[in-house]
Design a protein around this motif. Structure first.
Motif, PDB file in Angstrom:
ATOM      1  N   SER A  71      -5.369  -8.220   2.574  1.00  0.00           N
ATOM      2  CA  SER A  71      -6.697  -8.642   2.174  1.00  0.00           C
ATOM      3  C   SER A  71      -7.213  -7.689   1.107  1.00  0.00           C
ATOM      4  O   SER A  71      -6.623  -6.631   0.867  1.00  0.00           O
ATOM      5  N   ARG A  72      -8.296  -8.069   0.466  1.00  0.00           N
ATOM      6  CA  ARG A  72      -8.871  -7.189  -0.546  1.00  0.00           C
ATOM      7  C   ARG A  72     -10.377  -7.339  -0.575  1.00  0.00           C
ATOM      8  O   ARG A  72     -10.933  -8.380  -0.219  1.00  0.00           O
ATOM      9  N   ASP A  73     -11.027  -6.293  -1.014  1.00  0.00           N
ATOM     10  CA  ASP A  73     -12.461  -6.286  -1.193  1.00  0.00           C
ATOM     11  C   ASP A  73     -12.704  -5.763  -2.600  1.00  0.00           C
ATOM     12  O   ASP A  73     -12.674  -4.558  -2.841  1.00  0.00           O
ATOM     13  N   ASN A  74     -12.922  -6.679  -3.522  1.00  0.00           N
ATOM     14  CA  ASN A  74     -13.067  -6.283  -4.919  1.00  0.00           C
ATOM     15  C   ASN A  74     -14.320  -5.451  -5.167  1.00  0.00           C
ATOM     16  O   ASN A  74     -14.356  -4.646  -6.095  1.00  0.00           O
ATOM     17  N   ALA A  75     -15.338  -5.645  -4.348  1.00  0.00           N
ATOM     18  CA  ALA A  75     -16.549  -4.848  -4.479  1.00  0.00           C
ATOM     19  C   ALA A  75     -16.288  -3.389  -4.148  1.00  0.00           C
ATOM     20  O   ALA A  75     -16.996  -2.501  -4.626  1.00  0.00           O
ATOM     21  N   LYS A  76     -15.274  -3.140  -3.327  1.00  0.00           N
ATOM     22  CA  LYS A  76     -14.908  -1.784  -2.941  1.00  0.00           C
ATOM     23  C   LYS A  76     -13.648  -1.289  -3.635  1.00  0.00           C
ATOM     24  O   LYS A  76     -13.181  -0.183  -3.352  1.00  0.00           O
ATOM     25  N   ASN A  77     -13.089  -2.102  -4.517  1.00  0.00           N
ATOM     26  CA  ASN A  77     -11.855  -1.744  -5.219  1.00  0.00           C
ATOM     27  C   ASN A  77     -10.755  -1.323  -4.248  1.00  0.00           C
ATOM     28  O   ASN A  77     -10.065  -0.321  -4.453  1.00  0.00           O
ATOM     29  N   THR A  78     -10.594  -2.103  -3.198  1.00  0.00           N
ATOM     30  CA  THR A  78      -9.661  -1.734  -2.148  1.00  0.00           C
ATOM     31  C   THR A  78      -8.852  -2.938  -1.688  1.00  0.00           C
ATOM     32  O   THR A  78      -9.385  -4.044  -1.553  1.00  0.00           O
ATOM     33  N   VAL A  79      -7.573  -2.708  -1.445  1.00  0.00           N
ATOM     34  CA  VAL A  79      -6.704  -3.705  -0.848  1.00  0.00           C
ATOM     35  C   VAL A  79      -6.206  -3.145   0.477  1.00  0.00           C
ATOM     36  O   VAL A  79      -5.990  -1.939   0.605  1.00  0.00           O
ATOM     37  N   TYR A  80      -6.031  -4.023   1.459  1.00  0.00           N
ATOM     38  CA  TYR A  80      -5.669  -3.602   2.803  1.00  0.00           C
ATOM     39  C   TYR A  80      -4.389  -4.281   3.271  1.00  0.00           C
ATOM     40  O   TYR A  80      -4.038  -5.365   2.816  1.00  0.00           O
ATOM     41  N   LEU A  81      -3.736  -3.636   4.194  1.00  0.00           N
ATOM     42  CA  LEU A  81      -2.609  -4.236   4.879  1.00  0.00           C
ATOM     43  C   LEU A  81      -2.765  -3.941   6.363  1.00  0.00           C
ATOM     44  O   LEU A  81      -2.595  -2.800   6.793  1.00  0.00           O
ATOM     45  N   GLN A  82      -3.105  -4.961   7.116  1.00  0.00           N
ATOM     46  CA  GLN A  82      -3.216  -4.826   8.555  1.00  0.00           C
ATOM     47  C   GLN A  82      -1.877  -5.175   9.169  1.00  0.00           C
ATOM     48  O   GLN A  82      -1.379  -6.284   8.989  1.00  0.00           O
ATOM     49  N   MET A  83      -1.301  -4.236   9.893  1.00  0.00           N
ATOM     50  CA  MET A  83       0.018  -4.404  10.471  1.00  0.00           C
ATOM     51  C   MET A  83      -0.101  -4.436  11.988  1.00  0.00           C
ATOM     52  O   MET A  83      -0.538  -3.455  12.594  1.00  0.00           O
ATOM     53  N   ASN A  84       0.283  -5.543  12.570  1.00  0.00           N
ATOM     54  CA  ASN A  84       0.240  -5.707  14.014  1.00  0.00           C
ATOM     55  C   ASN A  84       1.640  -5.853  14.579  1.00  0.00           C
ATOM     56  O   ASN A  84       2.580  -6.205  13.865  1.00  0.00           O
ATOM     57  N   THR A  85       1.762  -5.599  15.863  1.00  0.00           N
ATOM     58  CA  THR A  85       3.037  -5.729  16.565  1.00  0.00           C
ATOM     59  C   THR A  85       4.156  -5.045  15.788  1.00  0.00           C
ATOM     60  O   THR A  85       5.195  -5.634  15.485  1.00  0.00           O
ATOM     61  N   LEU A  86       3.929  -3.807  15.469  1.00  0.00           N
ATOM     62  CA  LEU A  86       4.894  -3.065  14.663  1.00  0.00           C
ATOM     63  C   LEU A  86       6.217  -2.877  15.389  1.00  0.00           C
ATOM     64  O   LEU A  86       6.262  -2.725  16.610  1.00  0.00           O
ATOM     65  N   ARG A  87       7.273  -2.878  14.620  1.00  0.00           N
ATOM     66  CA  ARG A  87       8.627  -2.700  15.116  1.00  0.00           C
ATOM     67  C   ARG A  87       9.258  -1.483  14.471  1.00  0.00           C
ATOM     68  O   ARG A  87       8.863  -1.086  13.380  1.00  0.00           O
ATOM     69  N   PRO A  88      10.257  -0.884  15.107  1.00  0.00           N
ATOM     70  CA  PRO A  88      10.931   0.264  14.483  1.00  0.00           C
ATOM     71  C   PRO A  88      11.458  -0.040  13.088  1.00  0.00           C
ATOM     72  O   PRO A  88      11.451   0.848  12.226  1.00  0.00           O
ATOM     73  N   GLU A  89      11.896  -1.249  12.848  1.00  0.00           N
ATOM     74  CA  GLU A  89      12.410  -1.615  11.536  1.00  0.00           C
ATOM     75  C   GLU A  89      11.326  -1.703  10.467  1.00  0.00           C
ATOM     76  O   GLU A  89      11.637  -1.880   9.285  1.00  0.00           O
ATOM     77  N   ASP A  90      10.068  -1.590  10.862  1.00  0.00           N
ATOM     78  CA  ASP A  90       8.978  -1.519   9.891  1.00  0.00           C
ATOM     79  C   ASP A  90       8.818  -0.109   9.326  1.00  0.00           C
ATOM     80  O   ASP A  90       8.027   0.096   8.402  1.00  0.00           O
TER      81      ASP A  90
END
Length: 124
Positions: A71-90
Motif C-alpha cells: 500500500s502507499r500513502d502519497n501524502a506521507k511519501n511512504t509505501v508499505y509492505l504488510q507481511m502476514n503468516t511469514l515463513r522461513p523462506e521469506d
C-alpha cells in the motif's frame, strides 16, 4: 530524483506478521510506481510486490499472494509492505524501489531508485 529508506525489518517466528515501511524524499513521489523486492543469500533478487502511482493497481509474486499487502500513502511519501503468516523462506533483505514508468512493472531493471534494504529473518 528520489531517495528511499526502508525500515521495519527484524527477527520473527514463522506465522508472525511484520510491517515494512519505505520513506521517500522528494516532491514527486506520487509520480513513481513503487515496488518491493527481496534477496536471500545465494539467491537472485526477486520481485515481491508493486503498486501504481495512485495505488489503484497492485501486483504480487505468487509466493506472497494472499499473505502480503502493498500500500502507499502519497501524502506521507511512504509505501508499505504488510507481511502476514511469514515463513522461513521469506527470510531475505527487502528492498524498496521506485520506477518512473508509464505502468506498474515487476522487473527490477525498470526501477530507477533503490533503498538500502532491511533484513527480515523468519525462524521456524
Amino acid at each position: 530524483q528520489v531517495q528511499l529508506v526502508e525500515s521495519g525489518g527484524g527477527l520473527v517466528q514463522a506465522g508472525d506478521s511484520l510491517g515494512l515501511s519505505c520513506a521517500a524524499s522528494g516532491r514527486t513521489f506520487s509520480s513513481y510506481h513503487m515496488g518491493w523486492f527481496r534477496q536471500a543469500p545465494g539467491k537472485e533478487r526477486e520481485f515481491v510486490a508493486a503498486i501504481s502511482r495512485s495505488g489503484g493497481s497492485t501486483s504480487y509474486a505468487d509466493s506472497v499472494k494472499g499473505r502480503f499487502t502493498i500500500s502507499r500513502d502519497n501524502a506521507k511519501n511512504t509505501v508499505y509492505l504488510q507481511m502476514n503468516t511469514l515463513r522461513p523462506e521469506d527470510t531475505a533483505v527487502y528492498y524498496c524501489a521506485a520506477a518512473n514508468t508509464l505502468k506498474v512493472v515487476t522487473a527490477a531493471h525498470h526501477y530507477d531508485y533503490w533503498g538500502q534494504g532491511t533484513q527480515v529473518t523468519v525462524s521456524s
